[in-house]
Design a protein around this motif. Structure first.
Motif, short mmCIF file in Angstrom:
data_model
loop_
_atom_site.label_atom_id
_atom_site.label_comp_id
_atom_site.label_asym_id
_atom_site.label_seq_id
_atom_site.Cartn_x
_atom_site.Cartn_y
_atom_site.Cartn_z
N LYS A 112 0.85 -1.21 -0.02
CA LYS A 112 -0.18 0.02 0.07
C LYS A 112 0.92 1.22 -0.12
O LYS A 112 1.77 1.30 1.00
CB LYS A 112 -0.90 -0.04 1.09
CG LYS A 112 -1.95 1.36 1.09
CD LYS A 112 -2.80 1.22 0.21
CE LYS A 112 -3.74 2.36 -0.17
NZ LYS A 112 -4.58 2.39 -1.26
N VAL A 113 0.81 2.07 -1.03
CA VAL A 113 1.75 3.28 -1.10
C VAL A 113 0.72 4.47 -0.72
O VAL A 113 -0.36 4.71 -0.82
CB VAL A 113 1.77 3.49 -2.68
CG1 VAL A 113 2.78 4.81 -2.83
CG2 VAL A 113 2.70 2.42 -3.24
N PHE A 114 1.39 5.43 0.12
CA PHE A 114 0.72 6.39 0.42
C PHE A 114 1.95 7.85 0.48
O PHE A 114 3.15 7.47 0.49
CB PHE A 114 0.15 6.28 2.09
CG PHE A 114 1.19 6.39 3.12
CD1 PHE A 114 1.48 7.36 3.88
CD2 PHE A 114 1.91 5.22 3.41
CE1 PHE A 114 2.18 7.35 5.00
CE2 PHE A 114 2.66 5.21 4.59
CZ PHE A 114 2.70 6.06 5.30
N ALA A 115 1.32 8.73 0.56
CA ALA A 115 2.19 10.07 0.51
C ALA A 115 1.61 11.16 0.97
O ALA A 115 0.18 11.13 1.40
CB ALA A 115 2.69 10.26 -0.87
N CYS A 116 1.96 12.20 1.52
CA CYS A 116 1.45 13.55 2.02
C CYS A 116 1.76 14.58 0.98
O CYS A 116 2.71 14.76 0.49
CB CYS A 116 2.06 13.78 3.40
SG CYS A 116 1.20 15.27 4.10
N VAL A 117 0.41 15.39 0.88
CA VAL A 117 0.41 16.41 -0.12
C VAL A 117 0.16 17.87 0.56
O VAL A 117 -0.37 17.63 1.59
CB VAL A 117 -0.33 16.23 -1.27
CG1 VAL A 117 0.12 15.21 -2.04
CG2 VAL A 117 -1.95 16.31 -0.81
N ARG A 118 0.62 18.91 -0.10
CA ARG A 118 0.46 20.19 0.66
C ARG A 118 0.01 21.31 -0.42
O ARG A 118 0.10 21.03 -1.66
CB ARG A 118 1.67 20.66 0.96
CG ARG A 118 1.77 21.84 1.87
CD ARG A 118 3.16 22.02 2.45
NE ARG A 118 3.38 23.06 3.82
CZ ARG A 118 4.31 23.38 4.36
NH1 ARG A 118 5.42 22.59 4.26
NH2 ARG A 118 4.28 24.36 5.20
N ASN A 119 -0.72 22.19 0.06
CA ASN A 119 -1.32 23.36 -0.66
C ASN A 119 -0.11 23.87 -1.63
O ASN A 119 0.93 24.16 -0.90
CB ASN A 119 -1.82 24.39 0.09
CG ASN A 119 -2.57 25.29 -0.87
OD1 ASN A 119 -1.76 26.13 -1.68
ND2 ASN A 119 -3.62 25.71 -0.54
N PRO A 120 0.13 23.93 -2.87
CA PRO A 120 1.09 24.39 -3.86
C PRO A 120 1.60 25.64 -3.35
O PRO A 120 2.63 25.84 -3.56
CB PRO A 120 0.66 24.00 -5.22
CG PRO A 120 -0.42 22.94 -5.05
CD PRO A 120 -1.07 23.33 -3.67
N TYR A 121 0.53 26.72 -2.91
CA TYR A 121 1.14 27.78 -2.64
C TYR A 121 1.90 28.02 -1.31
O TYR A 121 2.94 28.38 -1.34
CB TYR A 121 -0.13 28.91 -2.55
CG TYR A 121 -0.99 29.02 -3.71
CD1 TYR A 121 -0.66 29.28 -4.62
CD2 TYR A 121 -2.49 29.08 -3.43
CE1 TYR A 121 -1.26 29.88 -5.77
CE2 TYR A 121 -3.32 29.36 -4.57
CZ TYR A 121 -2.61 29.58 -5.75
OH TYR A 121 -3.41 29.98 -6.80
N ASP A 122 1.42 27.00 -0.35
CA ASP A 122 2.28 26.94 0.91
C ASP A 122 3.37 26.13 0.79
O ASP A 122 4.53 26.74 1.24
CB ASP A 122 1.15 26.27 1.99
CG ASP A 122 1.92 25.87 3.30
OD1 ASP A 122 2.81 26.67 3.73
OD2 ASP A 122 1.38 25.24 4.07
#
Length: 221
Positions: free
Chosen positions: A52-62
């Motif tokens: 199971k692959v997972f990742a964290c993403v963030r608002n591109p502006y931030d």
């Protein structure tokens, strides 16, 4: 990249999305080990193809502002003279989106997930809850707050022009991870702007009413 053969997971470490803190927890408390090679890689090992692959993403502006603060702080901490691209946030955005940036942070978030089939997405804005609720993590653990670089509110750093530049560069991230193009606008500041516009319109109408009343009075006399 962190992998656990015991729990059958693989964590793709996207730069500037809280990965330092999360990878620390995974390695210390969830049987994770770092895949040999660069920290921020996207090629999934053959032996982990079914994990199971997972990742964290963030608002591109931030995330863009975090890039800038991180690069700038690292340069200053090493006693180096600031390069032109790091003197202001506007300089960095212009350099970053031009394609000249060769640092590992220069890629969009979706780029890191190119080889991941249906990855589980954790959002930076929902930390720590979204991360700590992952089923393979032990209960009652805490997510440390490390490697923070941003100073102040990232919304305050943006203008219409800078926001448009970042959106054009990372438009796929906005679409794929459902971030609002207008999210760079600080809602408190925006409400103040709206109020000022309303106040100006009110003052203009008041001036016109006073002028009309004065004109009517002169005519009546």
């Amino acid at each position: 990249m962190i992998v656990s053969d015991r729990h059958k997971y693989l964590f793709i470490e996207i730069p500037r999305t809280g990965t330092t803190s999360m990878s620390y927890v995974l390695r210390k408390q969830a049987d994770g080990v770092r895949v040999k090679g660069e920290k921020h890689i996207r090629d999934i090992p053959q032996e982990a193809k079914d994990y199971k692959v997972f990742a964290c993403v963030r608002n591109p502006y931030d995330r863009m502002y975090s890039h800038y603060c991180y690069r700038r702080a690292r340069c200053l901490n090493r006693g180096k003279k600031l390069e032109t691209k790091l003197r202001t946030f506007a300089d960095y955005v212009d350099y970053h989106v031009s394609g000249e940036e060769d640092h590992q942070n220069s890629n969009t978030q979706l780029w890191y997930l190119r080889y991941a089939a249906n990855p589980l997405i954790v959002k930076f804005e929902d930390l720590p809850k979204s991360f700590l609720n992952l089923p393979f993590l032990p209960k009652n653990i805490k997510l440390p707050y490390t490697n923070s670089a941003s100073k102040g509110k990232w919304q305050d750093q943006y203008t219409e022009e800078l926001a448009e530049m970042v959106f054009s560069w990372a438009h796929q991230d906005f679409e794929q991870f459902e971030y609002n193009k207008e999210s760079w606008r600080d809602q408190t500041v925006e409400r103040q702007r709206v109020q000022r516009r309303q106040d100006r319109r009110f003052q203009r109408r008041k001036i016109r009413r006073d002028q009309n009343a004065s004109a009517f009075s002169d005519t009546a006399e």
